[in-house]
Design an enzyme around this catalytic site. Sequence first.
Site, PDB file in Angstrom:
ATOM      1  N   GLU A  86      74.844 105.728  61.909  1.00 30.99           N
ATOM      2  CA  GLU A  86      76.265 105.442  62.095  1.00 30.99           C
ATOM      3  C   GLU A  86      77.190 106.554  61.616  1.00 30.99           C
ATOM      4  OE1 GLU A  86      77.542 102.750  63.658  1.00 30.99           O
ATOM      5  OE2 GLU A  86      75.489 102.130  64.113  1.00 30.99           O
ATOM      6  N   SER A 468      72.127  36.701  46.680  1.00 28.72           N
ATOM      7  CA  SER A 468      71.867  36.340  45.280  1.00 28.72           C
ATOM      8  C   SER A 468      72.030  37.497  44.306  1.00 28.72           C
ATOM      9  CB  SER A 468      70.456  35.752  45.153  1.00 28.72           C
ATOM     10  OG  SER A 468      70.388  34.510  45.818  1.00 28.72           O
TER      11      SER A 468
END
Length: 830
Positions: A86, A468
């Site tokens: 690059e 319950s």
Amino acid sequence: MILLKRTLQFFIICVLIGLITLVSLYYYVKPDIPSVQVLKDVQLQTPMQVFTKDGLLINQFGEKRRIPVTIDEIPQTLINAFLATEDNRFYDHIGIDPIGIVRSAIVLISTGEKKQGASTITMQLARNFFLTREKAYIRKVKEIFIALHIEGVLTKDEILELYLNKIELGNRAFGIGAAAQVYYGKELKDLTLAQMAMIAGLPKAPSALNPIRNPTRAKARRNVVLGRLLTENYITQEEYNEATSQPITAYFHGAEINLYAPYISEMVRAEMVSRYGIDKAYNSGFKIFTSVESKVQKAAQNALVNNLHNYDMRHGFRGPTDVLWDPETQPALTEQQILNKLQSVNELGTLKAAAVLSVNDKTASVLLKSGERTTLTWDNLKWARKYITRYRQSFAPKAATDILTPGMQIWVRKNEDDSYLLSQIPEASSAIVSLDPQDGRIKAIVGGYSFEQSQYNRAVQAKRQVGSNIKPFIYSAALEKGYTLASILNDAPINQWDKSQGVAWRPKNSPAVYNGPIRIRRALAQSKNVISVRLLRGVGLQRTADHLLKFGFKDSDINRSESLALGSASITPLELARGMSAFANGGHLIEPYFISEIQDAYGNVLFKANPALACDEEALPTHNEFSLHNSSADVEPTKKCAPRIISKQNAFLIADAMHSGIWGGGSWAHKTGWSGTGWRAQALERRDLSGKTGTTNDSVDTWFSGFNSKVMTSVWVGFDNPGNALGRSTYNNNLDSSQISGAESGAKTAQPAWIEFMKAALEGTPEAPIEPPEGLVSIRIDLATGLLSHKNDYTSRFEYFEKGTAPTKYVLSQPNDIFEEDTKTEEELF
């Protein structure tokens, strides 16, 4: 001489025009030039990660995958690959490369097209952070000025570090750290030379040169990078030859999820978005450590899935998912054709899509979506009675041909021995919540069978009738009113005319067995419905409702009718577990929490949980004790206690009565002849557990909640549509002994998941019983009357009382028929 003078004048004018142009351009682009502070404080968009309490990754949120790394963590070879490809003069130029600019200009003049780039790494960084990818002259000018500005603010290493962390590298990977993970599942230091060159070649065209989508072009680009490394003498000829000979090994690696726990991670996601907003939550690199422990969370997920499959198997086989071909009218498909059809099937959890290839008398050969062939043995098929309704199943099959035919698309899942079992997607739903009752920490939470199938989190969103499971709260109100565990009430049917409805209300026990006069302890352990109603009447409906509100339940969920005593209130599993925790922690209302710690992208602690503890102010722990309990931090938190809602004596007495729900009448149970509805939990062989079953009318909702002083867990099983009952199953000797016939219930349908989970969650931990507090006395009583007793045989036991509430009279005689009433039905009594 005149020519020279005019030439000099022309040159000066050009220079002046150039300077004026540059100054003008500078002021034109100045608004786009970032400030020094912006450059110093650049925030990389990093995904939010969610971890278990012990550090395992359970999910990741955010569009961009990024793993920030420092320049010191990047291998020099990888740096060289980027520089060689690059910007080889990166460390020599001032942000722009004059040679590159001249080369680009020559190409532009000669061809009229912008084919040749001249961007340095600094210019690319400028574009990536502050500009668009638009190919325009003014953008290039802006790049140049911003690049020069960046070079004046940051060092070369800082620029390179930002660039390598920012750059797009395909497959939603941003930065080299993420690229190494996405393409190779590795850290940077573990990459090979060929792999580093592959990554370094991606910036030119992340999509077109992607090694997953375009391996041929990617390989050619990789070799170009290796060639640049060789030309610049970064590698030797031997290294070049070795690297260029390597095949393409990249394939997509998702985030390294160590434990998939989608319901808790979705709770975290929603909370973080609520706190910070979606953009900041997703892209700021937050690390959230949840309250769940990986071992416990995995145990909860396994227990829920296994239990739903067991329920499903009890109710029969509903047939194939699809028919790929009919063997009587169509030729069999080729293996590739079958696999092509299976590829469109979305698999759920542990279920694998498969096609039946052939069926023999006791076996079936199947092909899995993965391409694996396997044989289903008779042991893994014989459960599959034909489903008729949730209340009826057909006769047990005698051969595999009674169940399967070639061409069927089915589901299979693995057994513990790695063999495959015929299976199906459960229709019922479930939820599990487990808390630390001492501080509210959610140890595990599962909101359903499959998050992919349904994101509805039943653990925190589903308000269902608790049946319950409400009774411990009713009995707690009764103790406050002056009842004791030795109080005697009449276990007999209730028949009350309701003028408003024009019908009689007849609450019944389930099963409809009545014992006549019975102690409250036994009534709670055996879940006697009529006793719960009588207690509610004795306490008063409004007073009972007010007492229930103390446990954190919402007023709108507590109906004001006598059906409240039977569990008509609708409560989420998390709300129930929170309320029930008060019996495990001595009477305090804790606040459940699921986030233990939030860190920013740099590891700084932004939030640390500081829960209110189940304690009294005078008994607050020291800092060291608090830190050990709360795994807390560097700064001493402000210690606080959770509010007390019932007395420690009340909490202990209810917990102890619920202990009888598992262990029944104690050491004389074989003579007294009764056990609690939660007796199956005795399989855990722990004497520190208390529990309560819960079943609503027609078995629409089933529950089991139980605890010791360290762990409180509630399990719910039912259908998402409350109109659907869980039904009943006929006896099937192909299943293990726990899969009994009969109506579904809390003990049969929910408790097995609780047992499997608690076995894993409590493994290796010492028993943690709930110790009796001060203010209680233990006195031997007569089991039949609740009065004091001189005997020490099976007709008596020691019972706990709050001081001042114990009986003062002794029983005068011992009837011979005390235990002969246990099995009388409603018809025999009346």
